[in-house]
Design a protein around this motif. Structure first.
Motif, PDB file in Angstrom:
ATOM      1  N   ASP A   1     -10.317   6.992  -0.122  1.00 45.67           N
ATOM      2  CA  ASP A   1     -11.250   6.243  -0.960  1.00 45.67           C
ATOM      3  C   ASP A   1     -10.518   5.263  -1.871  1.00 45.67           C
ATOM      4  N   ALA A   2      -9.415   5.700  -2.453  1.00 44.71           N
ATOM      5  CA  ALA A   2      -8.649   4.825  -3.340  1.00 44.71           C
ATOM      6  C   ALA A   2      -8.068   3.642  -2.572  1.00 44.71           C
ATOM      7  N   THR A   3      -7.624   3.882  -1.337  1.00 42.81           N
ATOM      8  CA  THR A   3      -7.068   2.792  -0.527  1.00 42.81           C
ATOM      9  C   THR A   3      -8.151   1.799  -0.140  1.00 42.81           C
TER      10      THR A   3
ATOM     11  N   ASP B   1      -6.783  12.412   1.185  1.00 39.84           N
ATOM     12  CA  ASP B   1      -7.171  12.376  -0.221  1.00 39.84           C
ATOM     13  C   ASP B   1      -6.910  11.010  -0.879  1.00 39.84           C
ATOM     14  N   ARG B   2      -6.279  10.085  -0.138  1.00 39.31           N
ATOM     15  CA  ARG B   2      -6.055   8.729  -0.651  1.00 39.31           C
ATOM     16  C   ARG B   2      -6.969   7.702  -0.006  1.00 39.31           C
TER      17      ARG B   2
ATOM     18  N   ALA C   1     -10.837   1.141  -1.849  1.00 36.62           N
ATOM     19  CA  ALA C   1     -11.147   0.386  -3.060  1.00 36.62           C
ATOM     20  C   ALA C   1     -10.076  -0.666  -3.345  1.00 36.62           C
ATOM     21  N   ARG C   2      -8.825  -0.310  -3.129  1.00 33.16           N
ATOM     22  CA  ARG C   2      -7.738  -1.251  -3.376  1.00 33.16           C
ATOM     23  C   ARG C   2      -7.771  -2.404  -2.380  1.00 33.16           C
TER      24      ARG C   2
ATOM     25  N   LEU D   1       0.805  -1.220   0.000  1.00 29.83           N
ATOM     26  CA  LEU D   1       0.000   0.000   0.000  1.00 29.83           C
ATOM     27  C   LEU D   1       0.837   1.269   0.000  1.00 29.83           C
TER      28      LEU D   1
ATOM     29  N   SER E   1     -10.430  -4.818  -3.555  1.00 37.40           N
ATOM     30  CA  SER E   1     -10.145  -5.549  -4.789  1.00 37.40           C
ATOM     31  C   SER E   1      -8.917  -6.451  -4.686  1.00 37.40           C
ATOM     32  N   ASP E   2      -7.873  -5.976  -4.004  1.00 29.31           N
ATOM     33  CA  ASP E   2      -6.593  -6.694  -4.003  1.00 29.31           C
ATOM     34  C   ASP E   2      -6.337  -7.516  -2.750  1.00 29.31           C
TER      35      ASP E   2
END
Length: 292
Positions: free
Chosen positions: A91-93, A88-89, A95-96, A70, A99-100
């Motif tokens: 939501d992306a984290t 700011d990271r 989601a990752r 990460l 998925s991952d």
């Protein structure tokens, strides 16, 4: 059955004792729910950073390498880990992670909240995650007797369905499946079959639509059918709501230093200054909320 506790500190000098006081309150409620337990603690609130609490059934294999994968700080605490990322990271984290890293279960996210929950008695959960050592501004806890879903970590309370939001519940909702389908049509999904998570998602959705917590709780009196006592945590405080019949036990106590909630008064008896507290049974269909 189930047992609920909550503690909202007004006096900052008590913040180093939050975890110890909250854990003691919850352990006192152990015989109300022996199968699983959990605590949500609101700690340091850095608005520039987000904390994501995750749980793994196989921490020895899931957590090694997570920090490098990460590219951020990861603090492992038994079966849980706290992942810290720039706001700011977040939501992306999230989601990752979904998925991952399918073996990781997201317990909570936000700038202040941390949720620790597992199968087992409150004392065991408190010891595993060193809850008495945690400082913070407020928190809620739950010890569960499963009646509507399996005894699993995901089925334990608290449930978090929004940033810095969580809910614990004593009671049962009769319309949670219909409400689950209604929320799904509005793009709101839940991870478990537990009716409490549906209630948490309902309140989160109401607040995302513009309600404050008090308005969301009052709307629930119409939309949530059943008997219940809710204790809800937010970044700034916590709220209490009982259904219009109010058949589940509940006690509130307030002093100049704190507000405390317990399913029974015995959960509050060791709090400092409790002998001089205002103590009362919350009224049915009445939303109570305290905030910093």
């Amino acid at each position: 059955m189930c047992g609920i506790v909550g503690l909202f500190l007004k006096n900052k000098a008590l913040e180093p004792q939050l975890g110890r006081l909250l854990a003691e309150m919850l352990v006192t409620m152990s015989d109300r729910g022996p199968d699983s337990a959990g605590i949500a603690v609101y700690r340091s609130d850095d608005r520039d950073k987000a904390k994501i609490t995750v749980q793994s059934a196989a921490p020895d294999t899931d957590f090694p390498g997570l920090e490098d994968a990460l590219g951020t700080e990861v603090q492992v605490i038994d079966t849980h880990a706290i992942i810290v990322v720039p706001q700011d990271r977040a939501d992306a984290t999230l989601a990752r992670l979904r998925s991952d890293h399918p073996g990781l279960r997201i317990m909570s996210s936000g700038t202040a909240i941390e949720i620790y929950k597992e199968v087992g008695m409150p004392q065991s959960v408190a010891d595993r995650f060193e809850i008495p050592a945690l400082a913070g501004t407020h928190g809620i806890g739950h010890t569960r007797m499963a009646t509507e879903s399996a005894v699993t970590t995901l089925g334990a309370h608290p449930f978090s369905t929004g940033a810095d939001q969580c809910l614990v519940h004593n009671g049962s909702l009769s319309n949670h499946n219909r409400l689950r389908r209604r929320l799904a049509r509005q793009g709101v999904s839940v991870q478990t079959q537990n009716d409490t998570e549906v209630a948490a998602a309902y309140l989160t959705h109401r607040m995302q639509e513009g309600d404050d917590l008090g308005q969301a709780l009052k709307a629930g009196l119409t939309d949530l059918d059943g008997f219940y006592t809710f204790v809800v945590g937010t970044r700034d405080g916590f709220g209490v709501l009982r259904d219009p019949i109010a058949c589940k036990p509940a006690v509130l106590a307030e002093t100049d230093e704190y507000v405390a909630f317990g399913s029974e008064y015995r959960a509050l008896v060791n709090l400092p200054g409790i002998a001089d507290a205002k103590v009362w049974e919350p009224e049915p269909a009445t939303a109570y909320f305290w905030s910093h």
